[in-house]
Design a protein around this motif. Structure first.
Motif, PDB file in Angstrom:
ATOM      1  N   ALA A 191       0.813  -1.207   0.000  1.00 29.35           N
ATOM      2  CA  ALA A 191       0.000   0.000   0.000  1.00 29.35           C
ATOM      3  C   ALA A 191       0.849   1.259   0.000  1.00 29.35           C
ATOM      4  O   ALA A 191       0.332   2.352   0.164  1.00 29.35           O
ATOM      5  CB  ALA A 191      -0.919  -0.005   1.229  1.00 29.35           C
ATOM      6  N   ALA A 192       2.139   1.125  -0.213  1.00 26.04           N
ATOM      7  CA  ALA A 192       3.067   2.249  -0.067  1.00 26.04           C
ATOM      8  C   ALA A 192       2.831   3.374  -1.064  1.00 26.04           C
ATOM      9  O   ALA A 192       2.773   4.536  -0.690  1.00 26.04           O
ATOM     10  CB  ALA A 192       4.500   1.748  -0.172  1.00 26.04           C
ATOM     11  N   ASP A 193       2.687   3.079  -2.332  1.00 21.64           N
ATOM     12  CA  ASP A 193       2.609   4.120  -3.358  1.00 21.64           C
ATOM     13  C   ASP A 193       1.253   4.071  -4.048  1.00 21.64           C
ATOM     14  O   ASP A 193       1.034   3.298  -4.961  1.00 21.64           O
ATOM     15  CB  ASP A 193       3.738   3.929  -4.375  1.00 21.64           C
ATOM     16  N   ARG A 194       0.339   4.913  -3.610  1.00 24.69           N
ATOM     17  CA  ARG A 194      -1.015   4.938  -4.161  1.00 24.69           C
ATOM     18  C   ARG A 194      -1.082   5.746  -5.461  1.00 24.69           C
ATOM     19  O   ARG A 194      -2.109   5.748  -6.116  1.00 24.69           O
ATOM     20  CB  ARG A 194      -1.994   5.535  -3.150  1.00 24.69           C
ATOM     21  N   GLY A 195      -0.007   6.407  -5.853  1.00 24.83           N
ATOM     22  CA  GLY A 195      -0.023   7.251  -7.038  1.00 24.83           C
ATOM     23  C   GLY A 195       0.316   6.549  -8.340  1.00 24.83           C
ATOM     24  O   GLY A 195       0.155   7.103  -9.416  1.00 24.83           O
ATOM     25  N   ARG A 196       0.795   5.340  -8.273  1.00 23.23           N
ATOM     26  CA  ARG A 196       1.160   4.635  -9.501  1.00 23.23           C
ATOM     27  C   ARG A 196      -0.064   3.939 -10.095  1.00 23.23           C
ATOM     28  O   ARG A 196      -1.122   3.903  -9.496  1.00 23.23           O
ATOM     29  CB  ARG A 196       2.295   3.661  -9.239  1.00 23.23           C
ATOM     30  N   GLY A 197       0.099   3.342 -11.255  1.00 21.83           N
ATOM     31  CA  GLY A 197      -1.019   2.772 -12.002  1.00 21.83           C
ATOM     32  C   GLY A 197      -1.375   1.345 -11.657  1.00 21.83           C
ATOM     33  O   GLY A 197      -2.107   0.696 -12.395  1.00 21.83           O
ATOM     34  N   TRP A 198      -0.869   0.790 -10.557  1.00 22.34           N
ATOM     35  CA  TRP A 198      -1.237  -0.566 -10.144  1.00 22.34           C
ATOM     36  C   TRP A 198      -1.162  -0.681  -8.633  1.00 22.34           C
ATOM     37  O   TRP A 198      -0.503   0.108  -7.954  1.00 22.34           O
ATOM     38  CB  TRP A 198      -0.331  -1.605 -10.801  1.00 22.34           C
TER      39      TRP A 198
END
Length: 121
Positions: free
Chosen positions: A98-105
């Motif tokens: 759940a670390a990077d919610r800004g990427r596309g997956w």
């Protein structure tokens, strides 16, 4: 020239019927069983199949794990990551990353522990 074409992807799991039902809710399609349900097919709306095989000693893959392998994962394309996430979590998936919610997956585990990604189209 290819030697073969991909037929069915098969997931080992402790409960084939339950895992097929999870993926039927996520992907659509029809769950088909024969006999003792050691093997269950999910016929997808586009004609492809995903199958589930009973593996009583199944050990879920670890993801990410420097000392282990994820073995494989499914990439599932969705139109709305937030809406799809709510649905798969309600069906029994768990968040693996759940670390990077800004990427596309986004990365999840199905109820048997197999990793899969929801990918924005």
């Amino acid at each position: 020239m290819a030697v073969a074409e991909l037929g069915t992807v098969v997931l080992d799991c402790p409960d084939p019927r339950a895992l097929a039902s999870f993926y039927a809710e996520v992907l659509g399609g029809t769950v088909e069983t024969e006999g003792e349900a050691e093997w269950v097919d999910l016929r997808l709306p586009d004609g492809r199949a995903l199958a589930f095989q009973a593996a009583p000693g199944h050990v879920p893959p670890k993801w990410p794990a420097p000392d282990g392998s994820q073995q494989f994962h499914l990439d599932l394309t969705v139109e709305d990551l937030d809406a799809a996430e709510k649905e798969v979590l309600a069906l029994g998936a768990t968040v693996l990353e759940a670390a990077d919610r800004g990427r596309g997956w986004r990365v999840y585990a199905d109820p048997a522990g197999h990793p899969f990604c929801l990918c924005a189209c």
